[in-house]
Design a protein around this motif. Sequence first.
Motif, PDB file in Angstrom:
ATOM      1  N   PHE A 278       0.982  -0.982   0.301  1.00  7.87           N
ATOM      2  CA  PHE A 278       0.241   0.065  -0.013  1.00  7.87           C
ATOM      3  C   PHE A 278       0.972   1.103   0.374  1.00  7.87           C
ATOM      4  O   PHE A 278       2.061   1.725   0.768  1.00  7.87           O
ATOM      5  CB  PHE A 278      -0.963   0.430   1.043  1.00  7.87           C
ATOM      6  CG  PHE A 278      -1.973  -1.060   0.936  1.00  7.87           C
ATOM      7  CD1 PHE A 278      -3.449  -1.169   0.247  1.00  7.87           C
ATOM      8  CD2 PHE A 278      -2.105  -2.073   1.734  1.00  7.87           C
ATOM      9  CE1 PHE A 278      -4.060  -1.940   0.411  1.00  7.87           C
ATOM     10  CE2 PHE A 278      -2.350  -3.350   1.870  1.00  7.87           C
ATOM     11  CZ  PHE A 278      -4.049  -2.946   1.409  1.00  7.87           C
ATOM     12  N   SER A 279       0.538   2.382  -0.466  1.00  9.65           N
ATOM     13  CA  SER A 279       1.405   3.753  -0.763  1.00  9.65           C
ATOM     14  C   SER A 279       0.631   4.195  -0.522  1.00  9.65           C
ATOM     15  O   SER A 279      -0.694   4.426   0.972  1.00  9.65           O
ATOM     16  CB  SER A 279       1.368   3.978  -2.094  1.00  9.65           C
ATOM     17  OG  SER A 279       0.320   3.974  -3.101  1.00  9.65           O
ATOM     18  N   GLN A 280       0.807   5.866   0.174  1.00 10.20           N
ATOM     19  CA  GLN A 280       0.570   6.973   1.073  1.00 10.20           C
ATOM     20  C   GLN A 280       1.569   7.985   0.353  1.00 10.20           C
ATOM     21  O   GLN A 280       2.609   8.349   0.574  1.00 10.20           O
ATOM     22  CB  GLN A 280       1.574   6.410   1.849  1.00 10.20           C
ATOM     23  CG  GLN A 280       0.785   7.463   2.890  1.00 10.20           C
ATOM     24  CD  GLN A 280       1.296   7.619   4.747  1.00 10.20           C
ATOM     25  OE1 GLN A 280       2.160   8.010   4.853  1.00 10.20           O
ATOM     26  NE2 GLN A 280      -0.086   7.702   5.769  1.00 10.20           N
ATOM     27  N   SER A 281       0.249   9.130   0.383  1.00 10.52           N
ATOM     28  CA  SER A 281       0.745  10.754  -0.068  1.00 10.52           C
ATOM     29  C   SER A 281       0.586  11.469   1.537  1.00 10.52           C
ATOM     30  O   SER A 281      -0.568  11.821   1.865  1.00 10.52           O
ATOM     31  CB  SER A 281      -0.250  11.097  -1.207  1.00 10.52           C
ATOM     32  OG  SER A 281       0.189  10.704  -3.060  1.00 10.52           O
TER      33      SER A 281
ATOM     34  N   GLU B  67       4.201   9.057  -5.121  1.00 10.77           N
ATOM     35  CA  GLU B  67       4.092   8.251  -3.909  1.00 10.77           C
ATOM     36  C   GLU B  67       4.780   8.998  -2.166  1.00 10.77           C
ATOM     37  O   GLU B  67       5.770   9.052  -3.130  1.00 10.77           O
ATOM     38  CB  GLU B  67       4.027   6.894  -3.279  1.00 10.77           C
ATOM     39  CG  GLU B  67       4.995   6.183  -3.109  1.00 10.77           C
ATOM     40  CD  GLU B  67       6.122   6.193  -5.141  1.00 10.77           C
ATOM     41  OE1 GLU B  67       6.607   5.377  -5.416  1.00 10.77           O
ATOM     42  OE2 GLU B  67       4.820   6.508  -6.008  1.00 10.77           O
ATOM     43  N   ASP B  68       4.959   8.898  -1.467  1.00 14.16           N
ATOM     44  CA  ASP B  68       5.721   9.821  -0.504  1.00 14.16           C
ATOM     45  C   ASP B  68       6.283   8.704   0.540  1.00 14.16           C
ATOM     46  O   ASP B  68       7.309   9.081   1.570  1.00 14.16           O
ATOM     47  CB  ASP B  68       6.102  11.296  -0.494  1.00 14.16           C
ATOM     48  CG  ASP B  68       4.417  11.576   0.795  1.00 14.16           C
ATOM     49  OD1 ASP B  68       3.911  10.058   1.536  1.00 14.16           O
ATOM     50  OD2 ASP B  68       4.196  12.316   0.719  1.00 14.16           O
ATOM     51  N   ALA B  69       5.747   7.589   0.907  1.00  9.76           N
ATOM     52  CA  ALA B  69       5.284   6.125   1.691  1.00  9.76           C
ATOM     53  C   ALA B  69       5.152   4.809   1.268  1.00  9.76           C
ATOM     54  O   ALA B  69       3.979   5.282   0.534  1.00  9.76           O
ATOM     55  CB  ALA B  69       4.842   6.628   3.426  1.00  9.76           C
ATOM     56  N   VAL B  70       5.560   4.260   1.582  1.00  3.11           N
ATOM     57  CA  VAL B  70       5.059   2.558   0.941  1.00  3.11           C
ATOM     58  C   VAL B  70       4.947   1.742   2.618  1.00  3.11           C
ATOM     59  O   VAL B  70       6.353   1.821   2.963  1.00  3.11           O
ATOM     60  CB  VAL B  70       5.363   2.270  -0.364  1.00  3.11           C
ATOM     61  CG1 VAL B  70       6.647   1.807  -0.062  1.00  3.11           C
ATOM     62  CG2 VAL B  70       4.660   1.294  -0.499  1.00  3.11           C
ATOM     63  N   MET B  71       4.303   0.772   2.223  1.00  2.00           N
ATOM     64  CA  MET B  71       4.322  -0.557   3.958  1.00  2.00           C
ATOM     65  C   MET B  71       3.698  -1.296   2.185  1.00  2.00           C
ATOM     66  O   MET B  71       3.112  -1.331   1.910  1.00  2.00           O
ATOM     67  CB  MET B  71       3.522  -0.462   4.574  1.00  2.00           C
ATOM     68  CG  MET B  71       4.147   0.708   5.545  1.00  2.00           C
ATOM     69  SD  MET B  71       3.345   0.553   7.438  1.00  2.00           S
ATOM     70  CE  MET B  71       4.254   1.159   8.104  1.00  2.00           C
ATOM     71  N   GLY B  72       4.629  -2.974   2.797  1.00  2.00           N
ATOM     72  CA  GLY B  72       4.398  -3.834   2.305  1.00  2.00           C
ATOM     73  C   GLY B  72       4.643  -5.125   2.746  1.00  2.00           C
ATOM     74  O   GLY B  72       5.348  -5.250   3.636  1.00  2.00           O
ATOM     75  N   VAL B  73       4.540  -6.000   2.221  1.00  2.00           N
ATOM     76  CA  VAL B  73       5.180  -7.324   2.770  1.00  2.00           C
ATOM     77  C   VAL B  73       5.552  -8.152   0.875  1.00  2.00           C
ATOM     78  O   VAL B  73       5.121  -8.112  -0.280  1.00  2.00           O
ATOM     79  CB  VAL B  73       4.519  -8.547   2.674  1.00  2.00           C
ATOM     80  CG1 VAL B  73       5.130  -9.687   3.117  1.00  2.00           C
ATOM     81  CG2 VAL B  73       3.571  -7.707   3.880  1.00  2.00           C
TER      82      VAL B  73
END
Length: 334
Positions: A200-203, A212-218
Amino acid sequence: MTIGWGLVGASTIAREWVIGAFRATRGQVVSVMSSDAERAKTYARENGIEQSTADLSVLLADPAIAAVYISTTNEKHCEQAIAAARAGKHVLCEKPLAMTLTDAHAMVKCAREAGVILATNHHLRNASSHIAMRDAIAAGMIGQPLAARVFHAVYLPPHLQGWRLDRPSAGGGVILDITVHDADTLRFVLGRNPLEVTAFSQSGGMGRQGLEDAVMGVMRFEDGILAQFHDGFTTRFAETGFEVHGTEGSLVARNVMTQRPIGSVMLRNADGELPLKLGNRNLYEAGIEAFHAAIAGKGRPSATGDDGIWSLATGLAVVEAARSGRAVNVETGL
Protein backbone atom coordinates in the motif's frame (compact mmCIF):
# COMPACT_ATOMS: atom_id res chain seq x y z
CA MET A 1 47.04 2.18 -11.78
CA THR A 2 44.87 5.29 -11.66
CA ILE A 3 41.40 4.92 -13.18
CA GLY A 4 40.04 7.97 -15.01
CA TRP A 5 36.36 8.67 -14.36
CA GLY A 6 33.78 10.83 -16.07
CA LEU A 7 30.72 12.02 -14.19
CA VAL A 8 27.51 11.86 -16.20
CA GLY A 9 25.40 14.17 -14.09
CA ALA A 10 26.47 16.97 -11.76
CA SER A 11 24.69 15.36 -8.83
CA THR A 12 24.47 15.79 -5.08
CA ILE A 13 25.34 12.14 -4.41
CA ALA A 14 28.51 12.45 -6.47
CA ARG A 15 29.53 15.60 -4.63
CA GLU A 16 28.74 14.28 -1.14
CA TRP A 17 29.94 10.69 -1.49
CA VAL A 18 31.20 9.33 -4.79
CA ILE A 19 33.90 11.81 -5.85
CA GLY A 20 35.68 11.28 -2.54
CA ALA A 21 35.34 7.51 -2.92
CA PHE A 22 36.96 7.66 -6.37
CA ARG A 23 39.89 9.66 -5.05
CA ALA A 24 40.36 7.33 -2.08
CA THR A 25 40.56 4.23 -4.31
CA ARG A 26 42.98 5.10 -7.13
CA GLY A 27 40.38 6.97 -9.14
CA GLN A 28 40.68 10.37 -10.77
CA VAL A 29 37.68 12.42 -11.85
CA VAL A 30 38.65 13.75 -15.27
CA SER A 31 35.46 15.50 -16.37
CA VAL A 32 31.83 16.19 -15.47
CA MET A 33 28.92 16.45 -17.88
CA SER A 34 25.63 18.26 -17.28
CA SER A 35 23.03 19.28 -19.83
CA ASP A 36 23.46 22.78 -18.37
CA ALA A 37 26.94 23.96 -19.41
CA GLU A 38 27.14 26.64 -16.73
CA ARG A 39 26.12 24.15 -14.02
CA ALA A 40 28.79 21.74 -15.26
CA LYS A 41 31.44 24.46 -15.19
CA THR A 42 30.51 25.61 -11.68
CA TYR A 43 30.33 22.03 -10.40
CA ALA A 44 33.77 21.26 -11.83
CA ARG A 45 35.30 24.33 -10.21
CA GLU A 46 33.73 23.64 -6.82
CA ASN A 47 34.81 19.98 -6.81
CA GLY A 48 38.34 20.27 -8.19
CA ILE A 49 37.55 18.72 -11.59
CA GLU A 50 39.59 20.05 -14.51
CA GLN A 51 37.10 19.60 -17.34
CA SER A 52 33.38 20.08 -17.86
CA THR A 53 31.01 19.74 -20.78
CA ALA A 54 27.34 19.81 -21.73
CA ASP A 55 27.90 17.19 -24.45
CA LEU A 56 28.00 13.51 -23.49
CA SER A 57 29.82 12.58 -26.70
CA VAL A 58 32.67 14.93 -25.78
CA LEU A 59 33.10 13.26 -22.40
CA LEU A 60 32.93 9.77 -23.93
CA ALA A 61 35.54 10.64 -26.56
CA ASP A 62 38.14 11.48 -23.91
CA PRO A 63 40.80 8.71 -23.87
CA ALA A 64 41.71 9.59 -20.27
CA ILE A 65 38.30 8.37 -19.13
CA ALA A 66 38.03 4.60 -18.59
CA ALA A 67 34.73 4.56 -16.71
CA VAL A 68 31.66 6.71 -16.16
CA TYR A 69 29.42 7.18 -13.15
CA ILE A 70 25.83 7.91 -14.17
CA SER A 71 23.79 9.80 -11.58
CA THR A 72 21.32 11.66 -13.77
CA THR A 73 17.57 11.31 -13.31
CA ASN A 74 16.32 7.79 -13.91
CA GLU A 75 14.77 8.21 -17.34
CA LYS A 76 18.19 9.13 -18.78
CA HIS A 77 20.14 6.11 -17.50
CA CYS A 78 19.50 3.70 -20.36
CA GLU A 79 20.50 5.94 -23.26
CA GLN A 80 23.56 7.27 -21.45
CA ALA A 81 24.76 3.84 -20.28
CA ILE A 82 24.41 2.34 -23.75
CA ALA A 83 26.31 5.27 -25.29
CA ALA A 84 29.08 4.84 -22.73
CA ALA A 85 29.35 1.09 -23.26
CA ARG A 86 29.51 1.53 -27.03
CA ALA A 87 32.33 4.03 -26.47
CA GLY A 88 34.23 1.34 -24.56
CA LYS A 89 33.70 2.87 -21.11
CA HIS A 90 32.91 0.85 -18.00
CA VAL A 91 29.67 1.96 -16.35
CA LEU A 92 28.66 2.43 -12.73
CA CYS A 93 24.99 3.45 -12.80
CA GLU A 94 22.80 4.73 -10.00
CA LYS A 95 19.71 2.80 -9.05
CA PRO A 96 17.16 2.14 -10.36
CA LEU A 97 19.09 0.91 -13.35
CA ALA A 98 16.36 2.14 -15.72
CA MET A 99 12.65 2.95 -15.86
CA THR A 100 11.64 -0.33 -17.52
CA LEU A 101 12.93 -3.88 -17.52
CA THR A 102 13.28 -3.73 -21.31
CA ASP A 103 15.70 -0.82 -20.97
CA ALA A 104 17.60 -2.47 -18.12
CA HIS A 105 18.09 -5.64 -20.16
CA ALA A 106 19.26 -3.56 -23.11
CA MET A 107 21.88 -1.90 -20.90
CA VAL A 108 23.19 -5.24 -19.62
CA LYS A 109 23.23 -6.76 -23.12
CA CYS A 110 25.09 -3.79 -24.60
CA ALA A 111 27.74 -3.83 -21.87
CA ARG A 112 28.25 -7.56 -22.31
CA GLU A 113 28.65 -7.21 -26.08
CA ALA A 114 31.06 -4.29 -25.63
CA GLY A 115 33.15 -6.21 -23.10
CA VAL A 116 32.81 -3.57 -20.38
CA ILE A 117 31.75 -3.75 -16.75
CA LEU A 118 28.24 -2.56 -15.87
CA ALA A 119 27.42 -2.22 -12.18
CA THR A 120 24.54 -0.83 -10.14
CA ASN A 121 25.38 1.51 -7.28
CA HIS A 122 23.58 -0.37 -4.50
CA HIS A 123 25.83 0.95 -1.73
CA LEU A 124 24.07 -0.84 1.15
CA ARG A 125 25.61 -4.17 0.09
CA ASN A 126 28.94 -2.74 1.17
CA ALA A 127 27.90 -1.99 4.76
CA SER A 128 29.76 -4.11 7.30
CA SER A 129 26.44 -4.57 9.12
CA HIS A 130 24.78 -6.24 6.15
CA ILE A 131 27.87 -8.30 5.35
CA ALA A 132 27.92 -9.54 8.97
CA MET A 133 24.22 -10.44 8.78
CA ARG A 134 24.68 -12.27 5.48
CA ASP A 135 27.62 -14.23 6.85
CA ALA A 136 25.77 -15.11 10.07
CA ILE A 137 22.80 -16.47 8.13
CA ALA A 138 25.04 -18.41 5.74
CA ALA A 139 26.82 -19.94 8.76
CA GLY A 140 23.51 -21.15 10.19
CA MET A 141 23.66 -18.91 13.25
CA ILE A 142 19.89 -18.28 13.25
CA GLY A 143 18.84 -21.63 11.81
CA GLN A 144 16.36 -21.51 8.94
CA PRO A 145 15.39 -17.91 8.13
CA LEU A 146 11.63 -17.39 8.42
CA ALA A 147 10.95 -13.67 8.28
CA ALA A 148 12.61 -10.30 7.86
CA ARG A 149 11.68 -6.70 8.53
CA VAL A 150 13.15 -3.55 7.00
CA PHE A 151 12.21 -0.08 8.18
CA HIS A 152 13.72 2.50 5.89
CA ALA A 153 11.39 5.46 6.32
CA VAL A 154 13.42 8.66 6.58
CA TYR A 155 13.01 12.38 5.97
CA LEU A 156 13.99 13.61 2.53
CA PRO A 157 15.92 16.83 3.15
CA PRO A 158 15.01 19.95 1.17
CA HIS A 159 18.13 19.87 -1.00
CA LEU A 160 17.16 16.40 -2.29
CA GLN A 161 13.53 17.24 -2.89
CA GLY A 162 12.42 18.25 -6.36
CA TRP A 163 12.21 15.64 -9.10
CA ARG A 164 11.84 12.79 -6.58
CA LEU A 165 8.55 14.35 -5.48
CA ASP A 166 7.07 15.91 -8.59
CA ARG A 167 8.36 14.20 -11.76
CA PRO A 168 6.78 10.81 -12.54
CA SER A 169 8.49 10.86 -15.94
CA ALA A 170 11.89 10.90 -14.18
CA GLY A 171 11.04 7.94 -11.97
CA GLY A 172 10.19 9.93 -8.85
CA GLY A 173 8.47 8.53 -5.77
CA VAL A 174 9.72 6.61 -2.79
CA ILE A 175 9.44 3.13 -4.32
CA LEU A 176 11.98 3.56 -7.11
CA ASP A 177 14.17 5.63 -4.79
CA ILE A 178 14.21 3.59 -1.56
CA THR A 179 12.27 0.33 -1.94
CA VAL A 180 14.68 -0.83 -4.63
CA HIS A 181 17.44 -0.56 -2.01
CA ASP A 182 15.41 -2.70 0.39
CA ALA A 183 14.91 -5.33 -2.31
CA ASP A 184 18.61 -5.49 -3.11
CA THR A 185 19.73 -5.55 0.52
CA LEU A 186 17.25 -8.30 1.36
CA ARG A 187 18.48 -10.37 -1.61
CA PHE A 188 22.07 -9.85 -0.49
CA VAL A 189 21.51 -10.68 3.18
CA LEU A 190 19.08 -13.56 2.73
CA GLY A 191 20.77 -15.10 -0.30
CA ARG A 192 17.34 -15.64 -1.86
CA ASN A 193 15.29 -13.92 -4.53
CA PRO A 194 11.90 -12.21 -4.11
CA LEU A 195 8.96 -13.95 -5.76
CA GLU A 196 5.87 -11.89 -4.99
CA VAL A 197 4.91 -8.57 -3.38
CA THR A 198 1.94 -6.81 -1.85
CA ALA A 199 1.93 -3.13 -0.91
CA PHE A 200 0.00 0.00 0.00
CA SER A 201 1.35 3.43 -0.88
CA GLN A 202 0.68 6.73 0.87
CA SER A 203 0.67 10.41 -0.02
CA GLY A 204 1.63 12.16 3.20
CA GLY A 205 1.92 15.69 1.85
CA MET A 206 5.35 15.73 0.19
CA GLY A 207 4.70 13.82 -3.02
CA ARG A 208 3.06 15.70 -5.87
CA GLN A 209 1.78 14.80 -9.34
CA GLY A 210 0.38 11.54 -7.95
CA LEU A 211 3.73 10.32 -6.61
CA GLU A 212 3.83 8.30 -3.40
CA ASP A 213 5.99 9.52 -0.51
CA ALA A 214 5.63 6.39 1.64
CA VAL A 215 4.90 2.70 1.16
CA MET A 216 4.41 -0.41 3.29
CA GLY A 217 4.26 -3.96 2.10
CA VAL A 218 5.42 -7.55 2.20
CA MET A 219 7.76 -9.44 -0.09
CA ARG A 220 7.68 -13.23 -0.32
CA PHE A 221 11.09 -14.73 -0.97
CA GLU A 222 12.29 -18.17 -1.97
CA ASP A 223 11.99 -20.79 0.80
CA GLY A 224 8.82 -19.07 1.99
CA ILE A 225 10.62 -16.22 3.78
CA LEU A 226 8.37 -13.18 4.35
CA ALA A 227 9.83 -9.68 4.54
CA GLN A 228 7.98 -6.58 5.72
CA PHE A 229 9.13 -3.17 4.51
CA HIS A 230 8.29 0.44 5.32
CA ASP A 231 9.83 3.22 3.25
CA GLY A 232 9.13 6.92 3.36
CA PHE A 233 10.31 10.46 2.72
CA THR A 234 8.12 11.91 5.45
CA THR A 235 9.29 10.58 8.82
CA ARG A 236 11.55 13.13 10.49
CA PHE A 237 12.29 11.24 13.71
CA ALA A 238 12.32 7.53 12.84
CA GLU A 239 15.36 5.29 13.01
CA THR A 240 16.14 2.70 10.36
CA GLY A 241 16.57 -0.99 10.97
CA PHE A 242 16.79 -4.48 9.55
CA GLU A 243 15.78 -7.70 11.28
CA VAL A 244 15.96 -11.34 10.25
CA HIS A 245 14.27 -13.99 12.39
CA GLY A 246 15.00 -17.71 12.12
CA THR A 247 14.21 -20.99 13.83
CA GLU A 248 17.25 -20.76 16.14
CA GLY A 249 17.82 -17.05 16.55
CA SER A 250 17.32 -13.49 15.39
CA LEU A 251 19.51 -10.74 13.96
CA VAL A 252 18.44 -7.27 15.04
CA ALA A 253 20.17 -4.32 13.36
CA ARG A 254 19.56 -0.65 14.06
CA ASN A 255 20.46 2.49 12.09
CA VAL A 256 21.97 0.48 9.24
CA MET A 257 19.90 1.58 6.22
CA THR A 258 22.12 4.59 5.67
CA GLN A 259 24.96 5.93 3.59
CA ARG A 260 27.21 6.14 6.64
CA PRO A 261 29.18 3.20 8.16
CA ILE A 262 27.24 3.22 11.42
CA GLY A 263 24.74 1.09 13.31
CA SER A 264 24.74 -2.13 15.28
CA VAL A 265 23.77 -5.78 14.82
CA MET A 266 22.72 -8.00 17.73
CA LEU A 267 22.47 -11.79 17.54
CA ARG A 268 19.77 -13.11 19.88
CA ASN A 269 19.41 -16.82 20.60
CA ALA A 270 18.99 -19.28 23.47
CA ASP A 271 22.35 -18.19 24.90
CA GLY A 272 21.32 -14.53 25.15
CA GLU A 273 22.49 -11.52 23.16
CA LEU A 274 25.77 -11.12 21.33
CA PRO A 275 26.76 -7.98 19.39
CA LEU A 276 28.39 -8.75 16.05
CA LYS A 277 31.72 -7.09 15.39
CA LEU A 278 31.43 -4.52 12.61
CA GLY A 279 33.93 -2.51 10.62
CA ASN A 280 33.65 1.14 9.69
CA ARG A 281 34.64 1.10 6.01
CA ASN A 282 33.12 3.81 3.84
CA LEU A 283 30.39 2.07 1.84
CA TYR A 284 31.11 3.90 -1.40
CA GLU A 285 34.85 3.36 -1.18
CA ALA A 286 34.27 -0.37 -0.75
CA GLY A 287 31.99 -0.41 -3.79
CA ILE A 288 34.38 1.58 -5.98
CA GLU A 289 37.29 -0.61 -4.93
CA ALA A 290 35.35 -3.71 -6.02
CA PHE A 291 34.51 -1.98 -9.31
CA HIS A 292 38.15 -1.12 -9.96
CA ALA A 293 39.11 -4.73 -9.22
CA ALA A 294 36.46 -5.95 -11.68
CA ILE A 295 37.90 -3.67 -14.38
CA ALA A 296 41.26 -5.35 -13.73
CA GLY A 297 39.67 -8.78 -14.11
CA LYS A 298 39.85 -9.56 -10.39
CA GLY A 299 36.39 -10.36 -9.11
CA ARG A 300 33.06 -8.71 -9.78
CA PRO A 301 31.33 -5.48 -8.78
CA SER A 302 29.43 -5.35 -5.50
CA ALA A 303 26.14 -5.18 -7.42
CA THR A 304 26.07 -6.22 -11.07
CA GLY A 305 23.70 -5.22 -13.84
CA ASP A 306 21.68 -8.37 -13.14
CA ASP A 307 21.41 -7.31 -9.49
CA GLY A 308 20.06 -4.00 -10.77
CA ILE A 309 17.49 -5.84 -12.86
CA TRP A 310 16.33 -7.78 -9.79
CA SER A 311 15.87 -4.65 -7.66
CA LEU A 312 14.14 -2.78 -10.49
CA ALA A 313 11.78 -5.70 -11.16
CA THR A 314 10.91 -5.85 -7.47
CA GLY A 315 10.35 -2.09 -7.31
CA LEU A 316 8.10 -2.14 -10.37
CA ALA A 317 6.14 -5.03 -8.84
CA VAL A 318 5.64 -2.95 -5.68
CA VAL A 319 4.42 -0.01 -7.79
CA GLU A 320 1.90 -2.26 -9.52
CA ALA A 321 0.82 -3.95 -6.26
CA ALA A 322 0.15 -0.56 -4.65
CA ARG A 323 -1.74 0.63 -7.73
CA SER A 324 -3.85 -2.48 -8.22
CA GLY A 325 -4.40 -3.67 -4.66
CA ARG A 326 -3.36 -7.21 -5.51
CA ALA A 327 -0.34 -9.45 -5.07
CA VAL A 328 2.11 -9.14 -7.98
CA ASN A 329 4.78 -11.62 -9.04
CA VAL A 330 8.36 -10.40 -9.46
CA GLU A 331 9.25 -11.02 -13.10
CA THR A 332 12.85 -10.26 -14.09
CA GLY A 333 13.23 -11.90 -17.49
CA LEU A 334 16.56 -13.34 -16.36
